[in-house]
Motif scaffolding. Structure first.
Motif, PDB file in Angstrom:
ATOM      1  N   THR A   7       0.797  -1.233   0.000  1.00 40.44           N
ATOM      2  CA  THR A   7       0.000   0.000   0.000  1.00 40.44           C
ATOM      3  C   THR A   7       0.827   1.280   0.000  1.00 40.44           C
ATOM      4  O   THR A   7       0.263   2.364   0.163  1.00 40.44           O
ATOM      5  CB  THR A   7      -0.922   0.013   1.242  1.00 40.44           C
ATOM      6  OG1 THR A   7      -0.129  -0.317   2.396  1.00 40.44           O
ATOM      7  CG2 THR A   7      -2.052  -0.979   1.110  1.00 40.44           C
ATOM      8  N   HIS A   8       2.150   1.182  -0.175  1.00 41.92           N
ATOM      9  CA  HIS A   8       2.968   2.396  -0.053  1.00 41.92           C
ATOM     10  C   HIS A   8       4.172   2.286  -0.984  1.00 41.92           C
ATOM     11  O   HIS A   8       5.084   1.496  -0.743  1.00 41.92           O
ATOM     12  CB  HIS A   8       3.421   2.520   1.417  1.00 41.92           C
ATOM     13  CG  HIS A   8       4.025   3.841   1.781  1.00 41.92           C
ATOM     14  ND1 HIS A   8       4.027   4.300   3.082  1.00 41.92           N
ATOM     15  CD2 HIS A   8       4.666   4.788   1.055  1.00 41.92           C
ATOM     16  CE1 HIS A   8       4.640   5.474   3.148  1.00 41.92           C
ATOM     17  NE2 HIS A   8       5.043   5.792   1.920  1.00 41.92           N
ATOM     18  N   ALA A   9       4.157   3.063  -2.086  1.00 45.18           N
ATOM     19  CA  ALA A   9       5.286   3.063  -3.020  1.00 45.18           C
ATOM     20  C   ALA A   9       5.368   4.417  -3.711  1.00 45.18           C
ATOM     21  O   ALA A   9       4.337   5.025  -4.051  1.00 45.18           O
ATOM     22  CB  ALA A   9       5.122   1.957  -4.063  1.00 45.18           C
ATOM     23  N   HIS A  10       6.581   4.896  -3.906  1.00 43.71           N
ATOM     24  CA  HIS A  10       6.820   6.185  -4.562  1.00 43.71           C
ATOM     25  C   HIS A  10       7.346   5.962  -5.976  1.00 43.71           C
ATOM     26  O   HIS A  10       8.206   5.116  -6.206  1.00 43.71           O
ATOM     27  CB  HIS A  10       7.845   7.005  -3.773  1.00 43.71           C
ATOM     28  CG  HIS A  10       7.357   7.370  -2.394  1.00 43.71           C
ATOM     29  ND1 HIS A  10       6.673   8.543  -2.159  1.00 43.71           N
ATOM     30  CD2 HIS A  10       7.418   6.712  -1.216  1.00 43.71           C
ATOM     31  CE1 HIS A  10       6.354   8.596  -0.871  1.00 43.71           C
ATOM     32  NE2 HIS A  10       6.788   7.493  -0.273  1.00 43.71           N
ATOM     33  N   THR A  11       6.840   6.779  -6.906  1.00 42.30           N
ATOM     34  CA  THR A  11       7.326   6.735  -8.281  1.00 42.30           C
ATOM     35  C   THR A  11       8.251   7.939  -8.521  1.00 42.30           C
ATOM     36  O   THR A  11       8.487   8.738  -7.624  1.00 42.30           O
ATOM     37  CB  THR A  11       6.156   6.838  -9.287  1.00 42.30           C
ATOM     38  OG1 THR A  11       5.669   8.183  -9.289  1.00 42.30           O
ATOM     39  CG2 THR A  11       5.029   5.881  -8.940  1.00 42.30           C
ATOM     40  N   ASP A  40       2.610   8.832  -3.999  1.00 40.58           N
ATOM     41  CA  ASP A  40       3.652   9.865  -4.000  1.00 40.58           C
ATOM     42  C   ASP A  40       3.337  10.941  -2.963  1.00 40.58           C
ATOM     43  O   ASP A  40       2.200  11.072  -2.501  1.00 40.58           O
ATOM     44  CB  ASP A  40       3.809  10.430  -5.421  1.00 40.58           C
ATOM     45  CG  ASP A  40       4.585   9.443  -6.284  1.00 40.58           C
ATOM     46  OD1 ASP A  40       5.758   9.207  -5.966  1.00 40.58           O
ATOM     47  OD2 ASP A  40       4.005   8.875  -7.219  1.00 40.58           O
ATOM     48  N   HIS A  41       4.381  11.692  -2.618  1.00 44.47           N
ATOM     49  CA  HIS A  41       4.226  12.732  -1.596  1.00 44.47           C
ATOM     50  C   HIS A  41       3.281  13.821  -2.080  1.00 44.47           C
ATOM     51  O   HIS A  41       3.360  14.250  -3.233  1.00 44.47           O
ATOM     52  CB  HIS A  41       5.588  13.357  -1.280  1.00 44.47           C
ATOM     53  CG  HIS A  41       6.423  12.525  -0.377  1.00 44.47           C
ATOM     54  ND1 HIS A  41       7.795  12.523  -0.413  1.00 44.47           N
ATOM     55  CD2 HIS A  41       6.087  11.665   0.619  1.00 44.47           C
ATOM     56  CE1 HIS A  41       8.254  11.696   0.510  1.00 44.47           C
ATOM     57  NE2 HIS A  41       7.244  11.161   1.143  1.00 44.47           N
ATOM     58  N   ALA A  42       2.451  14.281  -1.177  1.00 48.72           N
ATOM     59  CA  ALA A  42       1.594  15.426  -1.481  1.00 48.72           C
ATOM     60  C   ALA A  42       2.476  16.674  -1.661  1.00 48.72           C
ATOM     61  O   ALA A  42       3.608  16.714  -1.166  1.00 48.72           O
ATOM     62  CB  ALA A  42       0.590  15.623  -0.353  1.00 48.72           C
ATOM     63  N   VAL A  73      -1.997   8.557  -2.429  1.00 45.65           N
ATOM     64  CA  VAL A  73      -1.162   9.692  -2.032  1.00 45.65           C
ATOM     65  C   VAL A  73      -0.564   9.374  -0.668  1.00 45.65           C
ATOM     66  O   VAL A  73      -1.175   8.675   0.129  1.00 45.65           O
ATOM     67  CB  VAL A  73      -1.997  10.995  -1.964  1.00 45.65           C
ATOM     68  CG1 VAL A  73      -3.080  10.931  -0.883  1.00 45.65           C
ATOM     69  CG2 VAL A  73      -1.118  12.217  -1.726  1.00 45.65           C
ATOM     70  N   GLU A  74       0.643   9.853  -0.408  1.00 43.47           N
ATOM     71  CA  GLU A  74       1.137   9.923   0.954  1.00 43.47           C
ATOM     72  C   GLU A  74       1.057  11.400   1.344  1.00 43.47           C
ATOM     73  O   GLU A  74       1.907  12.211   0.971  1.00 43.47           O
ATOM     74  CB  GLU A  74       2.565   9.395   1.120  1.00 43.47           C
ATOM     75  CG  GLU A  74       2.972   9.427   2.604  1.00 43.47           C
ATOM     76  CD  GLU A  74       4.390   8.963   2.894  1.00 43.47           C
ATOM     77  OE1 GLU A  74       5.210   8.886   1.952  1.00 43.47           O
ATOM     78  OE2 GLU A  74       4.677   8.678   4.076  1.00 43.47           O
ATOM     79  N   ALA A  75      -0.001  11.731   2.060  1.00 46.57           N
ATOM     80  CA  ALA A  75      -0.260  13.112   2.457  1.00 46.57           C
ATOM     81  C   ALA A  75       0.499  13.421   3.741  1.00 46.57           C
ATOM     82  O   ALA A  75       1.164  12.558   4.318  1.00 46.57           O
ATOM     83  CB  ALA A  75      -1.756  13.298   2.642  1.00 46.57           C
ATOM     84  N   SER A 192       5.959  -1.534   2.078  1.00 48.63           N
ATOM     85  CA  SER A 192       7.402  -1.421   1.804  1.00 48.63           C
ATOM     86  C   SER A 192       7.901   0.018   1.878  1.00 48.63           C
ATOM     87  O   SER A 192       9.040   0.259   2.222  1.00 48.63           O
ATOM     88  CB  SER A 192       7.717  -1.989   0.416  1.00 48.63           C
ATOM     89  OG  SER A 192       7.162  -1.152  -0.598  1.00 48.63           O
ATOM     90  N   ASP A 193       7.039   0.987   1.510  1.00 46.72           N
ATOM     91  CA  ASP A 193       7.512   2.370   1.308  1.00 46.72           C
ATOM     92  C   ASP A 193       8.641   2.371   0.270  1.00 46.72           C
ATOM     93  O   ASP A 193       9.669   3.029   0.431  1.00 46.72           O
ATOM     94  CB  ASP A 193       7.982   2.995   2.634  1.00 46.72           C
ATOM     95  CG  ASP A 193       8.000   4.515   2.610  1.00 46.72           C
ATOM     96  OD1 ASP A 193       7.717   5.094   1.549  1.00 46.72           O
ATOM     97  OD2 ASP A 193       8.307   5.109   3.659  1.00 46.72           O
ATOM     98  N   ALA A 194       8.406   1.615  -0.818  1.00 48.31           N
ATOM     99  CA  ALA A 194       9.421   1.480  -1.869  1.00 48.31           C
ATOM    100  C   ALA A 194       9.711   2.823  -2.522  1.00 48.31           C
ATOM    101  O   ALA A 194       8.792   3.600  -2.818  1.00 48.31           O
ATOM    102  CB  ALA A 194       8.929   0.495  -2.927  1.00 48.31           C
TER     103      ALA A 194
HETATM  104 ZN   LIG Z   1       6.722   7.138   1.754  1.00 48.39          ZN
END
Ligand SMILES: [Zn+2]
Ligand SMILES: [Zn+2]
Length: 251
Positions: A7-11, A40-42, A73-75, A192-194
């Motif tokens: 549930t947590h991955a950044h592009t 992705d980060h807000a 989103v990761e707000a 993961s917060d990949a």
């Molecule tokens: Zn993150």
């Protein structure tokens, strides 16, 4: 314990991350992940994309090769107990929203202030997951936070990278959070917060720590797409109806 969702991955839309949605889909196929979210980060974060990134994710496919991608989103948890930085008009475009403490947005202060800020985010109606709450820079009244999360149907994230290379000193807090979640009858996601596709689905340390303390897999929403989508259905997320086969896949 088998984890089939992340549930947590950044592009590349967060500029300190290095993979595209194509990379994530390919990695998910290779690793046996059935569903993942890009979060992705807000824009309040210095490396976040413009809000247009989040409003336009509808152009992306729902599924590729039988693997689903959630638009997330990761707000940011905001100071002054003002909730999160998710604008009300963006909510319909988001399948899933995490809110986290990030130092560039909310300077660390004291436990009571952090706890009030976290509960304001949890009760905002905008989020489904509280991100990496074990960060030792943001001490919290964990019991109060877990109770508020349960009361507002917000899952607690156990973040694999918090055990590895991010937010050093998180481990005892994450273990305490898992113990509280079990005692207070609540739920977590393992994530993961990949920051590159190589890390997608990497939650081995979460699993190992959970098994060591006897944390039951029945409290982990990421064990199957059906469980995660059922949770999102409780938040009235239309994506659930768009993925009927995965929504029926409970394990
Ligand atoms: Zn993150
Ligand atoms: Zn974060």
């Amino acid at each position: 314990m088998q984890i089939r969702c992340d549930t947590h991955a950044h592009t590349v839309a967060s500029t300190h991350a290095y993979s595209t949605v194509h990379d994530y889909w390919a990695a998910a196929k290779q690793k046996g992940i059935d569903l993942f979210a890009i979060t992705d980060h807000a824009p309040t974060m210095p490396d976040g994309p413009h809000w247009w990134h989040f409003g336009n994710m509808k152009v992306l496919p729902r599924m590729v090769d039988g693997i689903a991608m959630l638009r997330g989103v990761e707000a940011n948890i905001l100071p002054d107990c003002s909730g999160t930085d998710i604008p009300e008009n963006l909510k319909p475009f988001l399948d899933i929203a995490i809110a986290s403490f990030h130092e560039p947005v909310i300077p660390p202060s004291d436990c009571a202030t952090h706890t009030r800020a976290a509960i304001a985010a949890i009760s905002s109606g905008c989020i489904q997951i509280l991100g990496h709450p074990g960060n030792p820079n943001f001490p919290l009244d964990y019991e109060e936070v877990v109770r508020a999360a349960r009361d507002h149907n917000v899952a607690i994230e156990i973040n694999n990278s918090s055990f590895m290379h991010s937010r050093a000193g998180s481990e005892p807090n994450c273990l305490k959070l898992m113990e509280l979640v079990d005692r207070l009858d609540w739920k977590v996601v393992f994530a993961s917060d990949a920051h590159s596709a190589f890390s997608l689905g990497e939650v081995d340390t979460c699993i190992a720590k959970a098994e060591k303390i006897g944390f039951p897999s029945s409290r982990v929403l990421s064990t199957s797409p059906g469980r995660l989508l059922q949770f999102l259905a409780e938040h009235d997320k239309p994506v659930v109806a768009e993925l009927p086969e995965l929504a029926a896949d409970f394990r």
